[in-house]
Design a protein around this motif. Structure first.
Motif, PDB file in Angstrom:
ATOM      1  N   HIS A 196      20.011  32.865  12.594  1.00 37.13           N
ATOM      2  CA  HIS A 196      18.879  33.408  11.817  1.00 37.13           C
ATOM      3  C   HIS A 196      19.279  34.310  10.647  1.00 37.13           C
ATOM      4  CE1 HIS A 196      19.389  36.872  14.446  1.00 37.13           C
ATOM      5  NE2 HIS A 196      18.711  36.380  15.453  1.00 37.13           N
ATOM      6  N   GLN A 197      20.034  33.773   9.692  1.00 34.62           N
ATOM      7  CA  GLN A 197      20.351  34.572   8.506  1.00 34.62           C
ATOM      8  C   GLN A 197      19.087  34.723   7.656  1.00 34.62           C
ATOM      9  OE1 GLN A 197      24.164  33.159   6.716  1.00 34.62           O
ATOM     10  NE2 GLN A 197      24.851  35.044   7.744  1.00 34.62           N
ATOM     11  N   VAL A 228      23.690  37.278   2.711  1.00 33.44           N
ATOM     12  CA  VAL A 228      24.520  36.941   3.872  1.00 33.44           C
ATOM     13  C   VAL A 228      24.905  35.459   3.889  1.00 33.44           C
ATOM     14  CG1 VAL A 228      24.008  38.882   5.394  1.00 33.44           C
ATOM     15  CG2 VAL A 228      22.441  36.923   5.364  1.00 33.44           C
ATOM     16  N   VAL A 229      24.013  34.627   3.387  1.00 35.36           N
ATOM     17  CA  VAL A 229      24.386  33.206   3.251  1.00 35.36           C
ATOM     18  C   VAL A 229      25.560  33.082   2.281  1.00 35.36           C
ATOM     19  CG1 VAL A 229      23.602  30.968   2.366  1.00 35.36           C
ATOM     20  CG2 VAL A 229      22.103  32.309   3.855  1.00 35.36           C
ATOM     21  N   ASP A 230      25.506  33.847   1.193  1.00 33.87           N
ATOM     22  CA  ASP A 230      26.605  33.811   0.214  1.00 33.87           C
ATOM     23  C   ASP A 230      27.911  34.311   0.836  1.00 33.87           C
ATOM     24  OD1 ASP A 230      24.852  32.836  -1.637  1.00 33.87           O
ATOM     25  OD2 ASP A 230      24.620  34.705  -2.748  1.00 33.87           O
ATOM     26  N   LEU A 231      27.822  35.326   1.682  1.00 34.41           N
ATOM     27  CA  LEU A 231      29.033  35.832   2.339  1.00 34.41           C
ATOM     28  C   LEU A 231      29.696  34.720   3.163  1.00 34.41           C
ATOM     29  CD1 LEU A 231      28.085  39.416   3.669  1.00 34.41           C
ATOM     30  CD2 LEU A 231      29.729  38.840   1.869  1.00 34.41           C
ATOM     31  N   VAL A 232      28.878  33.993   3.883  1.00 35.66           N
ATOM     32  CA  VAL A 232      29.398  32.895   4.704  1.00 35.66           C
ATOM     33  C   VAL A 232      30.004  31.809   3.821  1.00 35.66           C
ATOM     34  CG1 VAL A 232      28.721  31.021   6.268  1.00 35.66           C
ATOM     35  CG2 VAL A 232      27.860  33.329   6.657  1.00 35.66           C
ATOM     36  N   GLU A 292      23.004  29.629   9.746  1.00 35.93           N
ATOM     37  CA  GLU A 292      21.702  29.101  10.185  1.00 35.93           C
ATOM     38  C   GLU A 292      20.623  30.006   9.610  1.00 35.93           C
ATOM     39  OE1 GLU A 292      20.496  28.599  14.662  1.00 35.93           O
ATOM     40  OE2 GLU A 292      19.557  30.433  13.931  1.00 35.93           O
ATOM     41  N   THR A 293      19.524  29.422   9.169  1.00 34.25           N
ATOM     42  CA  THR A 293      18.347  30.230   8.916  1.00 34.25           C
ATOM     43  C   THR A 293      17.159  29.601   9.639  1.00 34.25           C
ATOM     44  OG1 THR A 293      17.097  31.477   7.278  1.00 34.25           O
ATOM     45  CG2 THR A 293      17.589  29.182   6.718  1.00 34.25           C
ATOM     46  N   ALA A 323      23.729  25.431   0.686  1.00 39.49           N
ATOM     47  CA  ALA A 323      24.603  26.510   1.172  1.00 39.49           C
ATOM     48  C   ALA A 323      24.295  26.912   2.614  1.00 39.49           C
ATOM     49  CB  ALA A 323      24.478  27.728   0.262  1.00 39.49           C
ATOM     50  N   VAL A 324      23.218  26.383   3.163  1.00 39.86           N
ATOM     51  CA  VAL A 324      22.846  26.695   4.550  1.00 39.86           C
ATOM     52  C   VAL A 324      23.188  25.470   5.401  1.00 39.86           C
ATOM     53  CG1 VAL A 324      20.848  27.091   6.062  1.00 39.86           C
ATOM     54  CG2 VAL A 324      21.061  28.357   3.908  1.00 39.86           C
ATOM     55  N   ASP A 325      23.712  25.711   6.604  1.00 38.81           N
ATOM     56  CA  ASP A 325      24.152  24.577   7.431  1.00 38.81           C
ATOM     57  C   ASP A 325      23.053  24.018   8.329  1.00 38.81           C
ATOM     58  OD1 ASP A 325      27.107  24.449   6.812  1.00 38.81           O
ATOM     59  OD2 ASP A 325      26.864  26.571   7.304  1.00 38.81           O
ATOM     60  N   THR A 326      22.292  24.919   8.954  1.00 37.42           N
ATOM     61  CA  THR A 326      21.275  24.436   9.901  1.00 37.42           C
ATOM     62  C   THR A 326      20.006  25.271   9.782  1.00 37.42           C
ATOM     63  OG1 THR A 326      21.827  25.933  11.705  1.00 37.42           O
ATOM     64  CG2 THR A 326      23.079  23.885  11.612  1.00 37.42           C
ATOM     65  N   ILE A 327      18.922  24.689  10.258  1.00 41.00           N
ATOM     66  CA  ILE A 327      17.674  25.440  10.377  1.00 41.00           C
ATOM     67  C   ILE A 327      17.224  25.370  11.832  1.00 41.00           C
ATOM     68  CG2 ILE A 327      15.264  25.596   9.656  1.00 41.00           C
ATOM     69  CD1 ILE A 327      16.192  24.698   6.887  1.00 41.00           C
ATOM     70  N   GLY A 328      17.197  26.531  12.468  1.00 41.21           N
ATOM     71  CA  GLY A 328      16.726  26.632  13.856  1.00 41.21           C
ATOM     72  C   GLY A 328      15.384  27.321  13.864  1.00 41.21           C
ATOM     73  N   SER A 329      14.653  27.188  14.966  1.00 35.70           N
ATOM     74  CA  SER A 329      13.327  27.820  14.993  1.00 35.70           C
ATOM     75  C   SER A 329      13.385  29.271  15.440  1.00 35.70           C
ATOM     76  CB  SER A 329      12.391  27.038  15.914  1.00 35.70           C
ATOM     77  OG  SER A 329      12.837  27.120  17.260  1.00 35.70           O
ATOM     78  N   ASP A 330      14.379  29.652  16.260  1.00 36.84           N
ATOM     79  CA  ASP A 330      14.374  30.955  16.951  1.00 36.84           C
ATOM     80  C   ASP A 330      13.043  31.134  17.685  1.00 36.84           C
ATOM     81  OD1 ASP A 330      15.194  33.346  17.951  1.00 36.84           O
ATOM     82  OD2 ASP A 330      15.202  34.422  16.043  1.00 36.84           O
TER      83      ASP A 330
END
Ligand code: URP
Ligand code: ZN
Ligand code: ZN
Length: 463
Positions: free
Chosen positions: A246-247, A252-256, A269-270, A313-320
């Motif tokens: 959950h970014q 923080v995505v840029d840091l990764v 993941e966001t 730039a994001v790898d996955t999307i989870g629902s949390d």
């Protein structure tokens, strides 16, 4: 073909993360037997075989939700669903695999938590997998991690926050990353620096600012930046991979992303709420319904995060997914330390992102498949059993109507709660037919069959 064909999905545009084409999907005994060019004749089918006419629609791999909390009791609040209701909702939203967390509570060991979750998961209507969870390192932890891997759990969650509940210190995080790295596993990290969160909260509380409207200031972006930067250094030092759940901000995505370009195996993941909703909601009527950690951010950050998703730039999307009712969310309204954190979302994850990415922003559907199915499967050791339409994969398929326009209404959803953060949103694109393990389970919004899900045995991660 030794196995008889018992289901044919024909006429649709089949879309994987790296391929699309007009094709017929042949299914037998719960598996995909073949994906053949649409012009080829159909083979002999078993007596009573089913056929889905997907003409004018898209056939995508079933969604894999890498971040789902089912029936948890966290911080004194119990979510309302169980595996049966959560996975039914998942299916209606085009998700055919969920990955839940075995978080030790009430003095449980990490392995106790796994045993309990496995028992709960027997009620699932989709296939499921588990993340383990380690809170502190002791003499037995290395064996526990090996035992989990032997039992099919190769991803382990750690939290840098929630003191006295599940918080792990930096030494534990380093040791777990190292141990997992050696066996091809992956650490999942909830990254918010707890000491900074507590400092922010103290300052707010001293000024009498403790209601829901202050939630964003109680956990500002820098608390997440600080934790992500620290854990990335651990990953760099150990050479082990790390996955940030959950970014919530572009920074923080840029840091990764930047660490990855230096060879660090880091993944981002966001969740739909961070890419779509903004913090003004906390100041409005019903603001408590949006409380999650990290908080939903300011509009400029939300838009920046969406840009990162679109740019790849994001790898996955989870629902949390956390299924609290509005009454539960309201209980903590006057003290943000006492709120249940998390939003319901397993059912809306894929339709919202289909609409926002493909229909609204023209993102190629292959990228949608990568974000919501293929990459989550790879990063959970489930690929190519899940996340792809290919011979040998499980027959988890979703026939999407890419043009259907509809409104999200709580009353039409299946999650065990009385609200959705997206009430009234108009979306384009809808799962029309959902096939789980070779069975047609949802058709035009109706549950037409149920199938007992299996607990999956995850292997090494594949990225
Ligand atoms: O607010 C959230 N995210 N609740 C669920 C637990 C977690 O931190 O993932
Ligand atoms: Zn978390
Ligand atoms: Zn979570």
């Amino acid at each position: 073909m030794a196995t008889a064909v018992d289901l044919v999905v024909r006429g649709g545009l089949v879309i994987n993360e790296s391929w699309r084409g007009a094709a017929t999907v042949l299914v037998g005994d719960g598996k995909i037997l073949a994906v053949q060019d649409a012009s080829q004749p159909l083979p002999v089918r078993a007596a009573g075989a089913s056929e889905v006419d997907a003409t004018g629609r898209w056939v995508l791999p079933g969604g894999v939700d890498p971040h789902c909390h089912v029936g948890i009791d966290f911080g004194g609040y119990a979510t309302q669903d169980d595996y049966s209701s959560c996975t039914l909702a998942a299916l209606h939203g085009g998700t055919t695999t969920i990955v839940d967390f075995a978080i030790p509570v009430g003095g449980q060991t990490p392995l106790d938590a796994v045993v309990e979750r496995r028992d709960m998961a027997t009620k699932a209507l989709t296939d499921t997998a588990l993340h383990g969870c380690i809170v502190s390192w002791d003499d037995e932890t290395a064996d526990v991690i090996r035992q989990m891997a032997h039992d099919g759990i190769t991803t382990i969650k750690m939290f840098t926050t929630y003191r006295d509940l599940v918080m792990a210190n930096a030494d534990t995080i380093r040791r777990v990353l190292t141990a997992l790295g050696e066996i091809g596993g992956l650490a999942y990290v909830h990254a918010e620096s707890n000491h900074l969160v507590e400092a922010c909260q103290e300052r707010l509380f001293d000024a009498g600012h403790i209601d829901v409207s202050y939630h964003p200031q109680a956990r500002p972006p820098l608390t997440e930046v600080d934790a992500v930067a620290t854990v990335l250094k651990i990953a760099e030092l150990t050479g082990a991979p790390v996955y940030f759940v959950h970014q919530s901000t572009p920074e923080v995505v840029d840091l990764v992303h930047e660490a990855r370009s230096r060879g660090v195996r880091a993944f981002a993941e966001t969740c739909p709420h961070y890419a779509l909703l903004d913090e003004d909601l906390y100041r409005g009527e019903g603001g408590e319904g949006f409380v999650c950690c990290p908080p939903i951010r300011a509009r400029a950050l939300v838009d920046g995060l969406m840009e990162r998703i679109v740019a790849g730039a994001v790898d996955t999307i989870g629902s949390d997914h956390c299924c609290y009712t509005m009454e539960q969310k309201r209980a903590g309204r006057h003290d943000l330390r006492a709120m249940p954190y998390g939003l319901p979302g397993v059912e809306t994850r894929a339709p919202l992102l289909f609409s926002e990415l493909i229909s609204k922003r023209g993102v190629p559907p292959e990228r949608f498949v990568a974000l919501l199915a293929a990459t989550p499967a790879k990063l959970n050791g489930l690929y190519p059993q899940k996340g792809v339409i290919a011979p040998g994969a499980d027959a988890d398929l979703v026939v999407w109507d890419p043009h259907a326009r509809w409104r999200i209404r709580t009353t039409d959803l299946h999650m065990e709660t009385d609200y959705t953060p997206y009430e009234g949103w108009e979306v384009t694109g809808r799962p029309d037919v959902v096939i789980s393990g070779g069975e047609i389970v949802v058709e035009k919004g109706m549950t037409v069959a149920t199938r007992q899900g299996r607990l999956l045995h995850a292997g090494p991660i594949d990225m």
